[in-house]
Each structure stands twice: as structure tokens, then as C-alpha cells.
Write an enzyme that holds these catalytic residues in place. Structure first.
Site, PDB file in Angstrom:
ATOM      1  CG  ASP A  44       0.591   1.549   2.837  1.00  0.00           C
ATOM      2  OD1 ASP A  44       0.343   2.737   3.186  1.00  0.00           O
ATOM      3  OD2 ASP A  44       1.982   0.903   3.065  1.00  0.00           O
ATOM      4  CD  GLU A  71       1.578   9.537   9.559  1.00  0.00           C
ATOM      5  OE1 GLU A  71       2.043   9.672  10.262  1.00  0.00           O
ATOM      6  OE2 GLU A  71       1.471   8.916   9.072  1.00  0.00           O
ATOM      7  CE  LYS A 102      -0.054   5.688   9.751  1.00  0.00           C
ATOM      8  NZ  LYS A 102       0.514   5.061   8.104  1.00  0.00           N
ATOM      9  CB  THR A 140       3.511   5.121  12.082  1.00  0.00           C
ATOM     10  OG1 THR A 140       4.352   5.227  10.175  1.00  0.00           O
ATOM     11  CG2 THR A 140       3.742   6.989  12.588  1.00  0.00           C
ATOM     12  CG  PHE A 176       8.210   2.174   7.844  1.00  0.00           C
ATOM     13  CD1 PHE A 176       7.109   2.224   8.762  1.00  0.00           C
ATOM     14  CD2 PHE A 176       8.330   3.758   7.326  1.00  0.00           C
ATOM     15  CE1 PHE A 176       6.345   2.703   8.949  1.00  0.00           C
ATOM     16  CE2 PHE A 176       7.216   4.136   7.814  1.00  0.00           C
ATOM     17  CZ  PHE A 176       6.105   4.011   7.940  1.00  0.00           C
TER      18      PHE A 176
END
Length: 321
Positions: free
Chosen positions: A16, A95, A131, A155, A177
Site C-alpha cells: 500500500d 484510483e 479503484k 474502495t 477499510f
């Protein structure tokens, strides 16, 4: 074997970060980025050429200043993605602009633009995950993108209704998350923390994982946003886990035993009720979950704010060239 190496025997480990050196050091299968990570990485001197190349690309290919900025941002994300794919054998998650979180058509167009840039760089869709925020509109966009052969990582996922809607839409992967769920409950309940097996984020991912495996969904679960290594170890056996370099280092430094906690075969025998969420039920279920509602909105705002910071940085670089 280190804890990290043991974890890799039962879970696909993802880095990440946007820092290539950290990715190379821990040899993950995949890597994931977001606007916050890209903003941090773009300011590192060793990545200056990637930023400058993206800025010049935007100047050459786009018209007005706004178009140049958008193209520069897409090209910058792809530049980092391409470099990451030289290191990892699997996929990179890129993303989609968080400001498109409630714009289905805009999300689809932006993903197509990013894929065109990846294709121009010789990267096929099998190596990229787009994402997309787990809003109703984002899930609908991902459903269409998947049908077109573009794979998605949903996400900013904090709730069971989001997870079920994503799986029913046939998305490739979700990123619940864990740490941000923990943050909310610590603040709401005014506690310093929880035992790992009672961590609200861990429990959320465990529920989603067991539900997916019980009903044979192909959508993969990738726990994300960890605050400590105990959360990670409590999810050993999850399909994927995306882990920041500091926690990767912590896991690599220990050789204590890592037992499997999540087991797809065991999940298949669990007494779990199947559910479904149309738009009304989805929105109501999300509304009834204060944590998920607040963290989804906050996450979109944070990613949008970091995107604006990255745009300003790119404009400063353009002015300096």
C-alpha cells in the site's frame, strides 16, 4: 520464516504505497495507490522525472489549462502504475478521481481514459484494477466496466450492504477499510483500543469474507487501511491484504507463528442468510450505519482534497518547466 513470509503462504500480500523502493524490498504480488500516496511520492526527488513527463504530456496533448491538468493527473497515475508493474508480478490499483464518486458516466469515461494511457504504455487490462468508491453510483459504474473487460477495486468500503452490492455487481475486488472503522469506534466509544479479535474493522471484514465464501462469490476481499499488525494477523487467510511499508517491515522482523484465521472451506458450512440490496435498500442500509455513512463521506472528501493538492503541485511543476 518471518511472519510476512508465513502470511504470504495463505494470503496475497499487496504493498500500500507509491514508493518503488519499498515495493521492491518486500516483494508483494500486487501494489495499490491512491491520491494521498501519489501526492506523497510525487514530491520525492527520485520521482521528479515521472512528474515532469506527465506535465509535458498534458501540455502537448490537451487544450485549455483544465484539460491539461486532468490529462496530467491521469498520466501521472499511469506513470507510477507502469513503474510499479516493473516490480510486482501481479496488478496495480489506480484510483479514479474521488470527485466522480457520484457520477457513474464520468467514472466510466475516466477509467477508459486511464486504460488508453496504460495501453499506450504497453500495459493490458489484466494488470490493472481501477479503484472506485463504493457508492451506489460507483458500484453501477464498476458493474459496467467489468462487463467491458476493465477490472475494478471497490474502495472506501465500510459496510455490509456495500460489500453485498459489490459482489452482486460482479466486481473483481473490494477493499474494506479496517483501520478507519477502528478509528471511528474508538472515538465514538471513547476507548483506547480493542483486542484484535474484537476489533470492529476486523469483525467487519471477517463477516464479509465468510458471506462471500458461503455463497460462492468470485469477488475477492482485500483488507486495507491497517493501524497495527495485530489487525493484519487476525485476518490471515483473507484473499488479499494491502499493507503499508512500516507494517510490512514489522511483520518481516518477527518469526512468531501466524495461524490461519479466515478459512473459505469453513465459511462454506456456516449458517448465513443470503440477502440482496436494491438501490432503496442499499441507501437505507448505509444511512442506518452511522460509521459507514460518515467514513465514506470523509474518505471521499480526503481523497478529493489530496487530488487537489496533487493538481496544484503539478501546476507548480508546469510553471517551473
Amino acid at each position: 520464516m518471518s511472519r510476512l513470509d508465513q502470511l504470504k503462504t495463505m494470503t496475497t500480500v499487496v504493498a500500500d504505497t507509491g514508493d518503488f523502493a519499498a515495493i521492491a524490498e518486500y516483494r508483494p504480488q500486487d501494489a495499490t495507490t491512491n491520491p494521498s500516496l501519489l501526492y506523497k511520492a510525487a514530491q520525492m526527488p527520485q520521482y521528479g522525472e515521472l512528474v515532469e513527463e506527465a506535465v509535458l504530456y498534458g501540455q502537448r496533448r490537451a487544450g485549455d489549462a483544465r484539460e491539461q491538468t486532468l490529462l496530467t493527473m491521469d498520466k501521472l497515475a499511469v506513470n507510477f502504475g507502469v513503474e510499479i508493474l516493473k516490480i510486482v508480478p501481479g496488478r496495480v490499483s489506480t484510483e479514479i478521481d474521488a470527485r466522480l464518486s457520484f457520477d457513474t458516466e464520468g467514472t466510466i469515461r475516466r477509467a477508459a481514459n486511464l486504460m488508453a494511457l496504460y495501453s499506450e504504455a504497453g500495459i493490458g487490462p489484466e494488470r490493472v484494477l481501477f479503484k472506485v468508491a463504493s457508492t451506489w453510483e460507483g458500484i453501477r459504474a464498476a458493474e459496467r466496466l467489468e462487463r467491458e473487460g476493465l477490472h475494478c477495486n471497490l474502495t472506501l468500503l465500510f459496510s455490509f450492504p456495500q460489500a453485498v452490492a459489490c459482489a452482486d455487481a460482479g466486481v473483481t475486488l473490494i477493499s474494506p477499510f479496517v483501520g478507519r472503522i477502528l478509528d471511528w469506534y474508538k472515538d465514538a466509544e471513547q476507548v483506547a483500543g480493542y483486542p484484535a479479535d474484537e476489533d470492529p474493522g476486523v469483525r467487519s471484514v471477517t463477516r464479509i469474507f465468510n458471506y462471500y465464501k458461503r455463497f460462492g462469490y468470485s469477488t475477492l476481499v482485500m483488507g486495507a487501511s491497517f493501524r497495527n499488525s495485530e489487525e493484519i494477523l487476525e485476518l490471515a487467510g483473507c484473499d488479499y491484504l494491502t499493507i503499508a511499508p512500516t507494517l510490512l517491515a514489522e511483520l518481516a522482523a518477527s518469526d512468531e507463528e501466524v495461524p490461519r484465521k479466515l478459512d473459505p472451506q469453513r465459511a462454506k458450512t456456516m449458517a448465513i442468510e443470503r440477502v440482496a440490496f436494491d438501490e432503496k435498500a442499499f441507501r437505507w442500509g448505509l444511512n442506518e450505519d452511522a460509521m459507514a455513512t460518515e467514513k465514506l463521506a470523509d474518505g471521499i472528501r480526503q481523497f478529493a482534497a489530496d487530488t487537489l493538492k496533487l493538481e496544484r503541485f503539478a501546476r507548480e511543476v508546469r510553471q517551473a518547466l
